[in-house]
Design an enzyme around this catalytic site. Structure first.
Site, PDB file in Angstrom:
ATOM      1  N   ARG A  90       5.481  -1.915  -2.260  1.00 29.83           N
ATOM      2  CA  ARG A  90       4.331  -2.659  -1.753  1.00 29.83           C
ATOM      3  C   ARG A  90       4.837  -3.771  -0.846  1.00 29.83           C
ATOM      4  NH1 ARG A  90       1.647   1.105  -2.604  1.00 29.83           N
ATOM      5  NH2 ARG A  90      -0.089   1.334  -4.062  1.00 29.83           N
TER       6      ARG A  90
ATOM      7  N   HIS B 171       2.913   3.392   6.114  1.00 30.41           N
ATOM      8  CA  HIS B 171       2.543   3.692   4.720  1.00 30.41           C
ATOM      9  C   HIS B 171       2.360   5.204   4.513  1.00 30.41           C
ATOM     10  CE1 HIS B 171       0.763   1.665   0.898  1.00 30.41           C
ATOM     11  NE2 HIS B 171       1.245   2.864   0.601  1.00 30.41           N
TER      12      HIS B 171
END
Ligand code: GLV
Length: 310
Positions: free
Chosen positions: A225, A273
């Site tokens: 993250r 991502h």
């Protein structure tokens, strides 16, 4: 057992809706906004919570997360407690992550970026390679995906070590546990991979202080993250030579803003991502298994412990 899915991303309608309809054909599958009577809904398949979710479905028993990371639900005011939360564990995610991580480890291991940047100035036949057996790769986080990456890199011959909150056993991987052992783990890691869950304990862990404990010239891969990384600490670490390269798939703000300095820094490789994406076919099988297990009163794989944070 009515199950509600709320599409969010562009892949949802073409990929997830047909996969859910096919894989849960014997169940009452509803696609938002066709909710029907909200008090029917017992399970929700979701990427995140929305305003109103906490009270809209009074009989909700479980939220089945489409993502492996569940930090977006923990502490969210709309999470419909006491519903259970199940994080996604499915082989497609792990397989995709292994592909991504091994590709960047190999790229940094063989200095592809330096060699290509050197172009015609690199002497032909003039580089003695470091072999995988002499390269230490450290994996932070030894869950489903971290464990899969550790095993794949060990199979490629790397010296793999892992660090996790609690002790794990993975054949061929040296495991360090807890904050006390973090300095020993970091000391010697040529390539560091972050695959930790995001919790208050791990937020900002990729910082100047941590980089200083790595060998000079180490490389970083963050596929967990964005909030694991103190963004302001990265460029100084690269510019000073303490870090050599960084591959980043996750960011504090996504999409990464067009004027963000990471885009143009020569030692930072940005991907949007995409390191590991839940694969609808195998993801639906995991959702189905979790629903069935919950129905039998069993704890499915990925049942989230809200105290622990994942
Ligand atoms: C992707 O980031 C995931 O959490 O599945």
């Amino acid at each position: 057992m009515p199950i509600l899915f709320r599409p969010v991303y562009s892949v949802d309608n073409p990929h997830w809706v047909p996969a859910l309809r096919a894989g849960l054909a014997d169940l009452d599958m509803r696609i938002w906004p066709d909710v029907g009577d909200p008090s029917d809904i017992t399970h929700m398949v979701a990427w995140k919570m929305f305003p109103g979710d906490r009270t809209a479905y009074p009989n909700l028993r479980a939220v089945l997360s489409l993502s492996a990371g569940v930090n977006q639900y923990i502490g969210h005011p709309e999470f419909p407690h006491p519903a259970k939360l199940i994080r996604m564990i499915e082989p497609g995610l792990s397989s995709g992550m292994v592909d991504y991580v091994t590709s960047y480890v190999l790229r940094f291991h063989r200095d592809h970026d330096l060699v290509q940047a050197g172009g015609s100035t690199i002497p032909w036949g003039g580089i003695m390679p470091t072999l995988a057996k002499d390269r230490v790769v450290g994996i932070m986080g030894l869950g489903e995906m971290g464990g899969a990456c550790a095993r794949a890199l060990a199979a490629l011959g790397f010296r793999v070590r892992g660090w996790a909150r609690t002790h794990h056993t993975i054949e061929g991987v040296g495991v360090y546990a807890g904050h006390d052992q973090l300095p020993h783990f970091l000391n010697g890691c040529d390539i560091l991979v972050c695959l930790l869950p995001l919790t208050p304990d791990t937020e900002n862990i990729l910082s100047r202080d941590l980089f200083a404990q790595l060998p000079r010239g180490a490389s970083l891969i963050n596929v967990a993250r964005g909030k694991h990384l103190v963004e302001d600490d990265l460029i100084p670490a690269l510019d000073s030579g303490q870090l050599r390269m960084a591959a980043l798939d996750v960011f504090r703000t996504e999409p990464l803003p067009p004027d963000h300095p990471f885009w143009s820094h020569k030692q930072i490789l940005v991907t949007p991502h995409i390191a590991a994406i839940t694969i609808p076919e195998t993801g639906v099988a995991a959702i189905r298994q979790a629903i069935m297990m919950l129905d039998r009163g069993e704890d499915p794989p990925g049942l989230v412990d809200f105290e622990r944070g994942y």
